[in-house]
Scaffold this motif. Structure first.
Motif, PDB file in Angstrom:
ATOM      1  N   SER A  93       0.836  -1.213   0.000  1.00  0.00           N
ATOM      2  CA  SER A  93       0.000   0.000   0.000  1.00  0.00           C
ATOM      3  C   SER A  93       0.868   1.258   0.000  1.00  0.00           C
ATOM      4  N   ARG A  94       2.012   1.202   0.643  1.00  0.00           N
ATOM      5  CA  ARG A  94       2.924   2.350   0.639  1.00  0.00           C
ATOM      6  C   ARG A  94       3.556   2.552  -0.743  1.00  0.00           C
ATOM      7  N   VAL A  95       3.921   1.458  -1.383  1.00  0.00           N
ATOM      8  CA  VAL A  95       4.474   1.553  -2.742  1.00  0.00           C
ATOM      9  C   VAL A  95       3.407   2.102  -3.685  1.00  0.00           C
ATOM     10  N   ASP A  96       2.180   1.607  -3.547  1.00  0.00           N
ATOM     11  CA  ASP A  96       1.093   2.076  -4.409  1.00  0.00           C
ATOM     12  C   ASP A  96       0.827   3.569  -4.198  1.00  0.00           C
ATOM     13  N   ALA A  97       0.891   4.030  -2.969  1.00  0.00           N
ATOM     14  CA  ALA A  97       0.581   5.426  -2.662  1.00  0.00           C
ATOM     15  C   ALA A  97       1.725   6.376  -3.009  1.00  0.00           C
ATOM     16  N   ARG A  98       2.981   5.968  -2.756  1.00  0.00           N
ATOM     17  CA  ARG A  98       4.101   6.897  -2.900  1.00  0.00           C
ATOM     18  C   ARG A  98       5.156   6.460  -3.903  1.00  0.00           C
ATOM     19  N   GLY A  99       5.137   5.198  -4.291  1.00  0.00           N
ATOM     20  CA  GLY A  99       6.170   4.684  -5.182  1.00  0.00           C
ATOM     21  C   GLY A  99       7.497   4.547  -4.448  1.00  0.00           C
ATOM     22  N   ARG A 100       8.449   3.873  -5.085  1.00  0.00           N
ATOM     23  CA  ARG A 100       9.774   3.709  -4.461  1.00  0.00           C
ATOM     24  C   ARG A 100      10.427   5.056  -4.193  1.00  0.00           C
ATOM     25  N   GLU A 101      10.327   5.968  -5.136  1.00  0.00           N
ATOM     26  CA  GLU A 101      10.958   7.283  -4.962  1.00  0.00           C
ATOM     27  C   GLU A 101      10.412   7.994  -3.728  1.00  0.00           C
ATOM     28  N   GLY A 102       9.115   7.896  -3.522  1.00  0.00           N
ATOM     29  CA  GLY A 102       8.515   8.507  -2.340  1.00  0.00           C
ATOM     30  C   GLY A 102       9.004   7.857  -1.055  1.00  0.00           C
ATOM     31  N   LEU A 103       9.186   6.537  -1.080  1.00  0.00           N
ATOM     32  CA  LEU A 103       9.694   5.833   0.092  1.00  0.00           C
ATOM     33  C   LEU A 103      11.166   6.173   0.334  1.00  0.00           C
ATOM     34  N   TYR A 104      11.912   6.355  -0.748  1.00  0.00           N
ATOM     35  CA  TYR A 104      13.300   6.813  -0.588  1.00  0.00           C
ATOM     36  C   TYR A 104      13.311   8.152   0.139  1.00  0.00           C
ATOM     37  N   GLU A 105      12.481   9.081  -0.339  1.00  0.00           N
ATOM     38  CA  GLU A 105      12.417  10.419   0.257  1.00  0.00           C
ATOM     39  C   GLU A 105      12.025  10.343   1.735  1.00  0.00           C
ATOM     40  N   ASN A 106      11.034   9.496   2.045  1.00  0.00           N
ATOM     41  CA  ASN A 106      10.614   9.345   3.436  1.00  0.00           C
ATOM     42  C   ASN A 106      11.765   8.838   4.303  1.00  0.00           C
ATOM     43  N   SER A 107      12.526   7.884   3.779  1.00  0.00           N
ATOM     44  CA  SER A 107      13.614   7.319   4.579  1.00  0.00           C
ATOM     45  C   SER A 107      14.739   8.342   4.786  1.00  0.00           C
ATOM     46  N   ILE A 108      14.966   9.170   3.815  1.00  0.00           N
ATOM     47  CA  ILE A 108      16.041  10.171   3.893  1.00  0.00           C
ATOM     48  C   ILE A 108      15.616  11.373   4.740  1.00  0.00           C
ATOM     49  N   ASN A 109      14.400  11.852   4.533  1.00  0.00           N
ATOM     50  CA  ASN A 109      13.945  13.078   5.189  1.00  0.00           C
ATOM     51  C   ASN A 109      13.122  12.862   6.443  1.00  0.00           C
ATOM     52  N   GLY A 110      12.722  11.621   6.698  1.00  0.00           N
ATOM     53  CA  GLY A 110      11.862  11.313   7.832  1.00  0.00           C
ATOM     54  C   GLY A 110      10.405  11.313   7.418  1.00  0.00           C
ATOM     55  N   PHE A 111       9.587  10.631   8.206  1.00  0.00           N
ATOM     56  CA  PHE A 111       8.158  10.537   7.893  1.00  0.00           C
ATOM     57  C   PHE A 111       7.411  10.175   9.166  1.00  0.00           C
ATOM     58  N   LYS A 112       6.452  10.990   9.523  1.00  0.00           N
ATOM     59  CA  LYS A 112       5.667  10.798  10.748  1.00  0.00           C
ATOM     60  C   LYS A 112       6.609  10.579  11.929  1.00  0.00           C
ATOM     61  N   GLY A 113       6.578   9.415  12.577  1.00  0.00           N
ATOM     62  CA  GLY A 113       7.415   9.166  13.750  1.00  0.00           C
ATOM     63  C   GLY A 113       8.856   8.813  13.447  1.00  0.00           C
ATOM     64  N   MET A 114       9.194   8.665  12.168  1.00  0.00           N
ATOM     65  CA  MET A 114      10.562   8.282  11.804  1.00  0.00           C
ATOM     66  C   MET A 114      11.403   9.529  11.553  1.00  0.00           C
ATOM     67  N   PRO A 115      12.505   9.661  12.279  1.00  0.00           N
ATOM     68  CA  PRO A 115      13.381  10.810  12.029  1.00  0.00           C
ATOM     69  C   PRO A 115      14.137  10.656  10.707  1.00  0.00           C
ATOM     70  N   PRO A 116      14.710  11.710  10.189  1.00  0.00           N
ATOM     71  CA  PRO A 116      15.515  11.581   8.969  1.00  0.00           C
ATOM     72  C   PRO A 116      16.570  10.483   9.128  1.00  0.00           C
ATOM     73  N   LYS A 117      16.644   9.630   8.142  1.00  0.00           N
ATOM     74  CA  LYS A 117      17.564   8.488   8.104  1.00  0.00           C
ATOM     75  C   LYS A 117      17.334   7.510   9.248  1.00  0.00           C
ATOM     76  N   GLY A 118      16.146   7.532   9.837  1.00  0.00           N
ATOM     77  CA  GLY A 118      15.817   6.589  10.897  1.00  0.00           C
ATOM     78  C   GLY A 118      16.823   6.671  12.029  1.00  0.00           C
ATOM     79  N   THR A 119      17.425   5.551  12.359  1.00  0.00           N
ATOM     80  CA  THR A 119      18.442   5.543  13.412  1.00  0.00           C
ATOM     81  C   THR A 119      19.850   5.465  12.836  1.00  0.00           C
ATOM     82  N   CYS A 120      19.994   5.681  11.530  1.00  0.00           N
ATOM     83  CA  CYS A 120      21.303   5.591  10.866  1.00  0.00           C
ATOM     84  C   CYS A 120      21.757   6.978  10.424  1.00  0.00           C
ATOM     85  N   GLY A 121      22.124   7.790  11.379  1.00  0.00           N
ATOM     86  CA  GLY A 121      22.524   9.157  11.084  1.00  0.00           C
ATOM     87  C   GLY A 121      23.709   9.285  10.153  1.00  0.00           C
ATOM     88  N   ASP A 122      24.568   8.259  10.094  1.00  0.00           N
ATOM     89  CA  ASP A 122      25.738   8.346   9.221  1.00  0.00           C
ATOM     90  C   ASP A 122      25.534   7.654   7.876  1.00  0.00           C
TER      91      ASP A 122
END
Length: 108
Positions: free
Chosen positions: A60-89
């Motif tokens: 459902s996340r892929v359908d809504a945002r596509g891989r590119e959108g999920l990449y952006e979420n992982s890099i910039n943060g999304f809802k409760g997830m901070p930018p880059k999650g717990t991998c700051g480096d």
């Protein structure tokens, strides 16, 4: 002998800096990043993170945002997830590899 060591040490430092600045440092695999960082939340579904084995949630996340959108979420943060999650480096490329790993595992 001392006159040889200093130039060689300087050359080694220059080569090391050059390798780091040109991206020649070896990047971690998606699996390594997931196991060391992402699994902290994605194993238990903390803060709404989709579990790795939750195929429908990932789809459902892929359908809504596509891989590119999920990449952006992982890099910039999304809802409760901070930018880059717990991998700051992590680099942006490593974050994309981690997302690809999770999607490949979840959508088998």
């Amino acid at each position: 002998m001392k006159t040889m060591i200093k130039p060689l040490a300087a050359l080694g430092a220059v080569l090391a800096l050059g390798a780091a600045s040109t991206g020649m440092a070896q990047e971690r695999s998606g699996e390594q990043i997931y196991n060391n960082y992402c699994s902290t939340c994605h194993q238990i579904g903390a803060a709404g993170a989709p579990k790795l084995d939750a195929t429908d949630e990932w789809q459902s996340r892929v359908d809504a945002r596509g891989r590119e959108g999920l990449y952006e979420n992982s890099i910039n943060g999304f809802k409760g997830m901070p930018p880059k999650g717990t991998c700051g480096d992590c680099s942006e490329a490593e974050m994309k590899v981690a997302v690809d790993y999770m999607l490949d595992e979840a959508l088998k």
